[in-house]
Design a protein around this motif. Structure first.
Motif, short mmCIF file in Angstrom:
data_model
loop_
_atom_site.label_atom_id
_atom_site.label_comp_id
_atom_site.label_asym_id
_atom_site.label_seq_id
_atom_site.Cartn_x
_atom_site.Cartn_y
_atom_site.Cartn_z
N GLN A 196 26.84 33.38 46.43
CA GLN A 196 25.44 32.82 47.36
C GLN A 196 26.20 31.59 46.30
OE1 GLN A 196 22.54 32.76 48.11
NE2 GLN A 196 22.14 35.03 47.65
N SER A 197 26.87 31.27 45.67
CA SER A 197 27.77 29.56 45.85
C SER A 197 28.81 28.94 46.33
CB SER A 197 27.93 29.33 44.14
OG SER A 197 29.12 30.40 43.49
N ALA A 198 29.39 30.30 46.81
CA ALA A 198 30.58 29.87 47.58
C ALA A 198 31.64 29.48 46.69
CB ALA A 198 30.76 28.88 48.68
N ALA A 199 31.04 29.59 45.52
CA ALA A 199 32.62 29.18 43.95
C ALA A 199 33.63 30.14 43.97
CB ALA A 199 31.75 29.13 42.38
N LYS A 200 35.08 30.15 43.70
CA LYS A 200 35.67 30.36 43.64
C LYS A 200 35.45 31.53 42.18
CE LYS A 200 39.15 29.30 45.81
NZ LYS A 200 40.80 28.42 46.05
N ILE A 201 35.96 32.74 41.82
CA ILE A 201 35.91 33.03 40.55
C ILE A 201 37.02 33.43 40.07
CG2 ILE A 201 34.90 35.48 39.78
CD1 ILE A 201 33.18 35.98 41.32
N SER A 202 37.73 34.44 41.02
CA SER A 202 39.50 34.23 40.41
C SER A 202 40.08 34.10 41.92
CB SER A 202 39.52 35.41 39.55
OG SER A 202 40.36 36.19 39.26
N ASN A 203 41.56 33.50 41.53
CA ASN A 203 42.36 34.19 42.62
C ASN A 203 43.57 34.37 41.32
OD1 ASN A 203 42.62 32.07 40.91
ND2 ASN A 203 43.73 30.40 42.60
N GLN A 204 43.52 34.99 40.44
CA GLN A 204 45.04 35.42 39.99
C GLN A 204 44.74 37.07 39.37
OE1 GLN A 204 47.33 33.58 37.94
NE2 GLN A 204 46.03 31.48 38.68
N ILE A 205 44.29 37.46 40.48
CA ILE A 205 44.74 39.56 40.82
C ILE A 205 45.07 40.03 41.09
CG2 ILE A 205 42.87 40.99 41.58
CD1 ILE A 205 40.42 39.02 42.44
N PHE A 206 46.34 39.48 41.30
CA PHE A 206 47.07 40.65 42.01
C PHE A 206 48.38 39.10 41.87
CE2 PHE A 206 50.23 42.71 45.92
CZ PHE A 206 50.31 43.50 45.06
N HIS A 207 48.88 40.01 40.80
CA HIS A 207 50.93 39.02 41.09
C HIS A 207 51.90 39.51 41.08
CE1 HIS A 207 48.81 36.05 38.50
NE2 HIS A 207 47.77 37.63 37.69
N TYR A 242 38.65 41.76 37.54
CA TYR A 242 39.44 42.44 38.57
C TYR A 242 40.96 42.67 37.64
CZ TYR A 242 35.59 39.88 40.54
OH TYR A 242 34.37 39.03 40.67
N ARG A 243 40.93 43.34 36.60
CA ARG A 243 42.00 44.14 36.51
C ARG A 243 43.21 45.19 37.55
NH1 ARG A 243 40.59 42.15 30.94
NH2 ARG A 243 41.88 40.83 30.55
N ILE A 244 44.14 45.07 37.36
CA ILE A 244 45.09 45.80 38.14
C ILE A 244 45.59 46.98 37.49
CG2 ILE A 244 46.98 45.23 37.18
CD1 ILE A 244 48.13 45.64 40.34
N ASN A 245 45.04 48.23 37.46
CA ASN A 245 45.72 49.36 36.79
C ASN A 245 47.48 49.81 36.78
OD1 ASN A 245 46.33 52.30 35.83
ND2 ASN A 245 44.13 52.91 36.40
N LYS A 246 47.49 49.24 36.14
CA LYS A 246 48.82 49.16 36.06
C LYS A 246 49.96 51.48 35.75
CE LYS A 246 50.67 44.69 34.23
NZ LYS A 246 50.27 43.87 33.41
N LYS A 247 48.67 52.04 35.38
CA LYS A 247 49.43 53.10 35.35
C LYS A 247 48.99 54.58 36.60
CE LYS A 247 47.84 54.14 30.77
NZ LYS A 247 46.30 52.93 30.37
N LYS A 248 48.52 53.65 38.03
CA LYS A 248 48.17 54.28 39.18
C LYS A 248 49.14 53.14 40.09
CE LYS A 248 44.47 57.05 37.71
NZ LYS A 248 43.02 57.36 38.15
N ARG A 249 49.64 53.73 40.75
CA ARG A 249 49.96 53.42 42.15
C ARG A 249 49.83 54.23 43.34
NH1 ARG A 249 54.68 48.67 41.68
NH2 ARG A 249 56.40 49.71 43.67
N TYR A 250 49.91 54.07 44.10
CA TYR A 250 49.94 55.11 45.41
C TYR A 250 50.91 55.01 46.12
CZ TYR A 250 45.07 55.77 42.83
OH TYR A 250 44.10 55.78 42.49
#
Length: 327
Positions: A196-207, A242-250
């Motif tokens: 709705q607001s077009a605001a950026k919530i996060s861009n630090q999701i995947f490093h 939106y944290r990454i799950n470090k225990k699972k990787r496919y």
């Protein structure tokens, strides 16, 4: 489709890994970029495909394996296409910078618009059927309203290209994956937006220093998966932050610069992905182990999608223009 009727209204059974080829469909003369089953269950024998050969096709991919219709409204490669929620229209976007909404039966364009950029990603809003988001070779992503044929909102990101768009449940937030890893840091690879607001919530999701050509949501749990050019799929929470799950990787399949799609089975137990070596990989979602691989294509397999109603029916497509149906 008579084959689908017995399954309508009943609970989806367990997904098995398909073993045999049912249909081999090869009417496209260029790579197939996207395939999608019709979202209306009664019409889910219909499969949509979008190709570099400038066409969109609709197939009976359950009963006959025949191409029912070809739509040639684009003058360049069709990179993205989506069924409308009613199953009567197809929205498509291409490298000709054109957006078209086509009536499936008549083939006429209900809406057409030229954008300022080549389009590489399109997604309908999950609850507002007349609203869609479009991105491509541009720092901006735009929300459109089909009723007014106008841009509703513009989302500005410091990127060169949007690779994929994923709405989170209810559609209040969405994610874009971008090609922004060429800079010194790997932020902005996945960006979360407030619709709705077009605001950026996060861009630090995947490093990690990899781009993510496709994103997919789990059908039951609040998680999503990102396909990465590091030849693995990463798992994230679909809720802030939106944290990454470090225990699972496919890992095990190959991406290697192709826009390889991935998807969960409708019951959420399997994660399926194409691979640049032509195989399809089936992962156990919970253990992240490979259950099986299928030697599906000779060229890169860029998409593999389970049927929404028929258990264990799978459609795959490749860089040679072939579509195959498995069970």
């Amino acid at each position: 489709s008579e084959l689908i009727k017995p399954y309508l209204g009943s609970k989806y059974k367990v997904t098995e890994v398909p073993k045999s080829l049912i249909f081999y469909m090869s009417k496209h003369s260029g790579p197939v970029n996207e395939i999608q089953w019709c979202p209306v269950q009664e019409q889910s024998h219909l499969l949509l495909s979008a190709s570099m050969d400038k066409t969109v096709k609709v197939w009976d991919a359950v009963d006959t394996g025949c191409c029912l219709k070809t739509y040639s409204c684009h003058s360049c490669a069709v990179r993205a296409a989506q069924w409308s929620s009613c199953g009567r229209r197809i929205l498509s976007g291409g490298f000709d910078s054109m957006l078209h909404l086509t009536d499936v039966e008549t083939g006429k364009q209900i809406f057409s618009s030229k954008t300022e950029f080549r389009i590489s990603a399109l997604k309908f809003h999950p609850t507002e059927s007349n609203v869609f988001i479009c991105g491509g070779f541009s720092p901006e992503v735009k929300a459109w309203d089909l009723r007014t044929s106008k841009v509703l909102r513009v989302y500005k990101a410091a990127v060169q290209q949007t690779l994929d768009i994923l709405f989170l449940p209810e559609g209040r937030e969405f994610l874009t994956s971008t090609d922004a890893v060429s800079r010194d840091s790997a932020d902005r690879t996945i960006v979360a937006w407030d619709f709705q607001s077009a605001a950026k919530i996060s861009n630090q999701i995947f490093h990690e220093r990899y781009t993510c050509p496709s994103l997919t949501l789990h059908p039951k749990e609040s998680v999503f998966v990102a396909q990465t050019n590091g030849n693995y799929m990463a798992l994230f929470s679909a809720q802030r932050p939106y944290r990454i799950n470090k225990k699972k990787r496919y890992e095990g399949h190959k991406v290697e610069g192709f826009a390889v799609g991935c998807e969960f089975s409708p019951d959420g137990t399997l994660l399926v992905t194409g691979s640049s070596d032509g195989k399809v990989f089936f992962y156990n979602y919970h253990t992240s182990r490979i259950i099986r691989t299928l030697s599906a294509h000779k060229e890169a397999c860029v998409n593999a999608i389970f049927h929404p109603v028929l258990p264990s029916l799978l459609a795959t497509c490749d860089w040679a223009g072939e579509i195959k149906i498995w069970q």
